[in-house]
Design a protein around this motif. Structure first.
Motif, PDB file in Angstrom:
ATOM      1  N   GLY A   1      90.196  26.015  12.358  1.00 21.54           N
ATOM      2  CA  GLY A   1      91.229  25.209  12.988  1.00 21.54           C
ATOM      3  C   GLY A   1      92.324  24.805  12.024  1.00 21.54           C
ATOM      4  O   GLY A   1      92.410  25.278  10.885  1.00 21.54           O
ATOM      5  N   VAL A   2      93.182  23.882  12.471  1.00 24.53           N
ATOM      6  CA  VAL A   2      94.386  23.528  11.713  1.00 24.53           C
ATOM      7  C   VAL A   2      94.182  22.366  10.751  1.00 24.53           C
ATOM      8  O   VAL A   2      95.027  22.124   9.888  1.00 24.53           O
ATOM      9  N   LEU A   3      93.088  21.617  10.901  1.00 25.76           N
ATOM     10  CA  LEU A   3      92.842  20.491  10.001  1.00 25.76           C
ATOM     11  C   LEU A   3      92.142  20.962   8.728  1.00 25.76           C
ATOM     12  O   LEU A   3      91.149  21.691   8.797  1.00 25.76           O
ATOM     13  N   ASP A   4      92.656  20.523   7.579  1.00 17.79           N
ATOM     14  CA  ASP A   4      91.980  20.761   6.304  1.00 17.79           C
ATOM     15  C   ASP A   4      90.909  19.681   6.156  1.00 17.79           C
ATOM     16  O   ASP A   4      91.142  18.627   5.570  1.00 17.79           O
ATOM     17  N   ASN A   5      89.739  19.946   6.705  1.00 14.78           N
ATOM     18  CA  ASN A   5      88.735  18.891   6.771  1.00 14.78           C
ATOM     19  C   ASN A   5      88.111  18.557   5.427  1.00 14.78           C
ATOM     20  O   ASN A   5      87.559  17.468   5.267  1.00 14.78           O
ATOM     21  N   TYR A   6      88.189  19.454   4.454  1.00 14.74           N
ATOM     22  CA  TYR A   6      87.788  19.058   3.096  1.00 14.74           C
ATOM     23  C   TYR A   6      88.661  17.887   2.643  1.00 14.74           C
ATOM     24  O   TYR A   6      88.166  16.896   2.106  1.00 14.74           O
ATOM     25  N   ALA A   7      89.964  17.988   2.866  1.00 18.46           N
ATOM     26  CA  ALA A   7      90.881  16.921   2.461  1.00 18.46           C
ATOM     27  C   ALA A   7      90.617  15.633   3.231  1.00 18.46           C
ATOM     28  O   ALA A   7      90.650  14.535   2.668  1.00 18.46           O
ATOM     29  N   TRP A   8      90.327  15.745   4.532  1.00 19.26           N
ATOM     30  CA  TRP A   8      90.060  14.541   5.335  1.00 19.26           C
ATOM     31  C   TRP A   8      88.753  13.880   4.918  1.00 19.26           C
ATOM     32  O   TRP A   8      88.679  12.655   4.775  1.00 19.26           O
ATOM     33  N   ILE A   9      87.704  14.687   4.727  1.00 18.03           N
ATOM     34  CA  ILE A   9      86.399  14.132   4.350  1.00 18.03           C
ATOM     35  C   ILE A   9      86.493  13.416   3.014  1.00 18.03           C
ATOM     36  O   ILE A   9      86.004  12.285   2.859  1.00 18.03           O
ATOM     37  N   THR A  10      87.108  14.058   2.042  1.00 18.04           N
ATOM     38  CA  THR A  10      87.156  13.460   0.712  1.00 18.04           C
ATOM     39  C   THR A  10      88.083  12.244   0.680  1.00 18.04           C
ATOM     40  O   THR A  10      87.819  11.284  -0.050  1.00 18.04           O
ATOM     41  N   ARG A  11      89.139  12.249   1.481  1.00 11.78           N
ATOM     42  CA  ARG A  11      90.015  11.072   1.538  1.00 11.78           C
ATOM     43  C   ARG A  11      89.280   9.893   2.167  1.00 11.78           C
ATOM     44  O   ARG A  11      89.350   8.761   1.664  1.00 11.78           O
ATOM     45  N   ALA A  12      88.577  10.144   3.263  1.00 11.11           N
ATOM     46  CA  ALA A  12      87.820   9.073   3.905  1.00 11.11           C
ATOM     47  C   ALA A  12      86.745   8.540   2.965  1.00 11.11           C
ATOM     48  O   ALA A  12      86.535   7.323   2.869  1.00 11.11           O
ATOM     49  N   ALA A  13      86.076   9.439   2.254  1.00  9.63           N
ATOM     50  CA  ALA A  13      85.042   9.009   1.313  1.00  9.63           C
ATOM     51  C   ALA A  13      85.635   8.156   0.198  1.00  9.63           C
ATOM     52  O   ALA A  13      85.038   7.165  -0.226  1.00  9.63           O
ATOM     53  N   SER A  14      86.820   8.511  -0.265  1.00 10.42           N
ATOM     54  CA  SER A  14      87.457   7.735  -1.339  1.00 10.42           C
ATOM     55  C   SER A  14      87.811   6.331  -0.890  1.00 10.42           C
ATOM     56  O   SER A  14      87.944   5.422  -1.715  1.00 10.42           O
ATOM     57  N   LEU A  15      87.976   6.138   0.419  1.00 10.87           N
ATOM     58  CA  LEU A  15      88.286   4.819   0.970  1.00 10.87           C
ATOM     59  C   LEU A  15      87.017   4.045   1.327  1.00 10.87           C
ATOM     60  O   LEU A  15      87.098   2.947   1.881  1.00 10.87           O
ATOM     61  N   GLY A  16      85.860   4.614   1.015  1.00 18.10           N
ATOM     62  CA  GLY A  16      84.601   3.896   1.189  1.00 18.10           C
ATOM     63  C   GLY A  16      84.035   3.914   2.583  1.00 18.10           C
ATOM     64  O   GLY A  16      83.226   3.031   2.931  1.00 18.10           O
ATOM     65  N   VAL A  17      84.403   4.886   3.413  1.00 20.37           N
ATOM     66  CA  VAL A  17      83.855   4.914   4.770  1.00 20.37           C
ATOM     67  C   VAL A  17      82.334   5.078   4.689  1.00 20.37           C
ATOM     68  O   VAL A  17      81.828   5.914   3.947  1.00 20.37           O
ATOM     69  N   PRO A  18      81.568   4.270   5.423  1.00 19.68           N
ATOM     70  CA  PRO A  18      80.103   4.316   5.284  1.00 19.68           C
ATOM     71  C   PRO A  18      79.429   5.431   6.067  1.00 19.68           C
ATOM     72  O   PRO A  18      78.272   5.755   5.795  1.00 19.68           O
ATOM     73  N   ALA A  19      80.117   6.016   7.051  1.00 19.38           N
ATOM     74  CA  ALA A  19      79.481   7.051   7.873  1.00 19.38           C
ATOM     75  C   ALA A  19      80.535   7.975   8.448  1.00 19.38           C
ATOM     76  O   ALA A  19      81.632   7.536   8.824  1.00 19.38           O
ATOM     77  N   ILE A  20      80.189   9.255   8.508  1.00 22.39           N
ATOM     78  CA  ILE A  20      81.015  10.266   9.162  1.00 22.39           C
ATOM     79  C   ILE A  20      80.230  10.817  10.340  1.00 22.39           C
ATOM     80  O   ILE A  20      79.076  11.216  10.198  1.00 22.39           O
ATOM     81  N   CYS A  21      80.857  10.845  11.503  1.00 23.66           N
ATOM     82  CA  CYS A  21      80.225  11.320  12.729  1.00 23.66           C
ATOM     83  C   CYS A  21      80.900  12.611  13.172  1.00 23.66           C
ATOM     84  O   CYS A  21      82.125  12.663  13.310  1.00 23.66           O
ATOM     85  N   VAL A  22      80.100  13.654  13.390  1.00 25.20           N
ATOM     86  CA  VAL A  22      80.622  14.953  13.803  1.00 25.20           C
ATOM     87  C   VAL A  22      80.275  15.196  15.268  1.00 25.20           C
ATOM     88  O   VAL A  22      79.174  14.901  15.717  1.00 25.20           O
ATOM     89  N   GLU A  23      81.251  15.760  15.955  1.00 25.01           N
ATOM     90  CA  GLU A  23      81.081  16.014  17.387  1.00 25.01           C
ATOM     91  C   GLU A  23      81.699  17.356  17.732  1.00 25.01           C
ATOM     92  O   GLU A  23      82.775  17.700  17.238  1.00 25.01           O
ATOM     93  N   TYR A  24      81.022  18.129  18.549  1.00 23.34           N
ATOM     94  CA  TYR A  24      81.597  19.360  19.087  1.00 23.34           C
ATOM     95  C   TYR A  24      82.015  19.109  20.523  1.00 23.34           C
ATOM     96  O   TYR A  24      81.200  18.736  21.368  1.00 23.34           O
ATOM     97  N   CYS A  25      83.294  19.303  20.810  1.00 24.86           N
ATOM     98  CA  CYS A  25      83.825  19.030  22.147  1.00 24.86           C
ATOM     99  C   CYS A  25      84.171  20.290  22.912  1.00 24.86           C
ATOM    100  O   CYS A  25      84.720  20.200  24.005  1.00 24.86           O
ATOM    101  N   GLY A  26      83.894  21.462  22.326  1.00 24.78           N
ATOM    102  CA  GLY A  26      84.276  22.704  22.969  1.00 24.78           C
ATOM    103  C   GLY A  26      83.335  23.123  24.079  1.00 24.78           C
ATOM    104  O   GLY A  26      82.382  22.421  24.426  1.00 24.78           O
ATOM    105  N   ASP A  27      83.601  24.292  24.621  1.00 29.35           N
ATOM    106  CA  ASP A  27      82.790  24.855  25.681  1.00 29.35           C
ATOM    107  C   ASP A  27      81.639  25.656  25.075  1.00 29.35           C
ATOM    108  O   ASP A  27      81.546  25.843  23.868  1.00 29.35           O
ATOM    109  N   GLY A  28      80.772  26.149  25.944  1.00 24.62           N
ATOM    110  CA  GLY A  28      79.717  27.037  25.503  1.00 24.62           C
ATOM    111  C   GLY A  28      78.562  26.326  24.822  1.00 24.62           C
ATOM    112  O   GLY A  28      78.364  25.121  24.985  1.00 24.62           O
ATOM    113  N   ASP A  29      77.800  27.093  24.041  1.00 20.46           N
ATOM    114  CA  ASP A  29      76.593  26.601  23.382  1.00 20.46           C
ATOM    115  C   ASP A  29      76.964  25.734  22.182  1.00 20.46           C
ATOM    116  O   ASP A  29      77.566  26.231  21.217  1.00 20.46           O
ATOM    117  N   PRO A  30      76.604  24.442  22.176  1.00 19.70           N
ATOM    118  CA  PRO A  30      76.963  23.584  21.041  1.00 19.70           C
ATOM    119  C   PRO A  30      76.048  23.731  19.837  1.00 19.70           C
ATOM    120  O   PRO A  30      76.354  23.204  18.767  1.00 19.70           O
TER     121      PRO A  30
END
Length: 329
Positions: free
Chosen positions: A228-257
């Protein structure tokens, strides 16, 4: 940092399936949303979910709420806030320290998220949302629970900037932001840059992760987290640097999750391991004395001096892994 599986991912499956999958793939907990419980019976439903999770060895990290705090109907607002308070009480009774949701939606065009939410909100809508969250923050604080305000399409807080604005109006330590870059990508150009999270410094209590491809004014979530279009390495590491205590992952697409979500936990942990390894390498390179110039193109001999910990299967590459968090669901 805890890694949480959003139950919306398995919205077509029973709750026991969510817990079993979470245990199978090593998630630390789940976010329980209304697809898996009846909000009208929230006290009993949360109790049953927590008990079920214990049997599978997976905790409930968060319970979802849906608000209607911005409605023109005062009775609807009152009923919505009362139900949110019941959700907080149920969470507190079973040791769940977070509820997460949004304040309601303002929809002008369901096919174009850019024309809804903050684009049509008036001051009265922000005032109502702030009043509601001040009440919930005070109530939650007395019960040892925090209230997450999710960046959610159609809400007055559909971008990081509008969420930060609302939290400033609420001004309560137990009301925190839940960032969700995938929800905001098509709504706001600034929300495509992970640096936007700095506006939530000190107030980032939770983080939803997914990826997407833009589809006009909406998002197409039929994509793995690492694609996809999001650089999620950059998002994960930025959120971690701000001390976020938990990251929640969700699949919202169709088909087999199952295939995308089975890869997600490895992807997130791989990103964090890569960040730690690179930090060590940067520190070693900056500390190493340079006694003479190296020939052009010759690398500093840092890699040989450092042990590789948390290495990924293919050197220098992140594994392609799972699909991400939901549209705030």
């Amino acid at each position: 940092m805890k890694l949480v599986l959003h139950s919306y991912t398995f919205r077509r499956y029973p709750l026991r399936h969510v817990f079993a999958v979470a245990r199978r793939y090593g998630w630390d907990g789940i976010e329980l949303v209304h697809f898996h419980f009846d909000p009208a019976r929230v006290e009993d439903e949360v109790a049953d979910a927590v008990a079920l999770g214990r049997r599978y060895g997976v905790g409930v990290h968060c319970v979802g709420y849906t608000g209607d705090f911005v409605s023109d109907d005062p009775q609807a607002r009152a009923a919505s806030l009362a139900l949110a308070e019941r959700t907080i009480t149920a969470a507190a009774r079973h040791g769940v320290g977070l509820v997460n949701g949004w304040s309601g939606t303002l929809e002008r065009d369901p096919d174009d998220w850019r024309r809804n939410g903050s684009a049509v909100a008036e001051e009265r809508h922000y005032a109502r949302a702030a009043e509601g969250y001040r009440r919930l923050g005070a109530y939650a604080g007395r019960h040892g629970v925090r209230v997450g305000v999710e960046v959610y399409p159609g809400s007055v807080h559909d971008t990081v900037a509008t969420t930060a604005r609302l939290l400033a109006m609420v001004d309560h330590p137990d009301v925190v932001a839940t960032a969700d870059p995938g929800n905001a990508y098509v709504v706001s150009e600034p929300d495509r840059d992970p640096a936007v999270l700095d506006q939530l410094a000190g107030r980032l209590g939770y983080f939803h992760l997914k990826n997407l491809y833009p589809d006009g004014g909406r998002a197409d979530f039929n994509v793995d987290t690492a694609e996809g279009v999001l650089d999620n390495y950059a998002w994960i590491t930025r959120a971690a640097s701000l001390g976020v205590p938990a990251i929640c992952v969700e699949y919202c697409g169709d088909g087999d999750p199952h295939p995308p979500i089975s890869r997600a936990v490895g992807y997130v942990r791989g990103c964090l391991a890569l960040r730690d390894d690179l930090d060590r390498r940067h520190a070693a390179a900056e500390a190493a004395p340079v006694t003479e110039a190296l020939p052009a193109g010759q690398p500093l001999p840092v890699a040989e001096a450092l042990p590789v910990t948390g290495a990924l299967p293919v050197a220098g590459a992140l594994p392609v892994v799972a699909a991400g968090s939901g549209t705030g669901r």
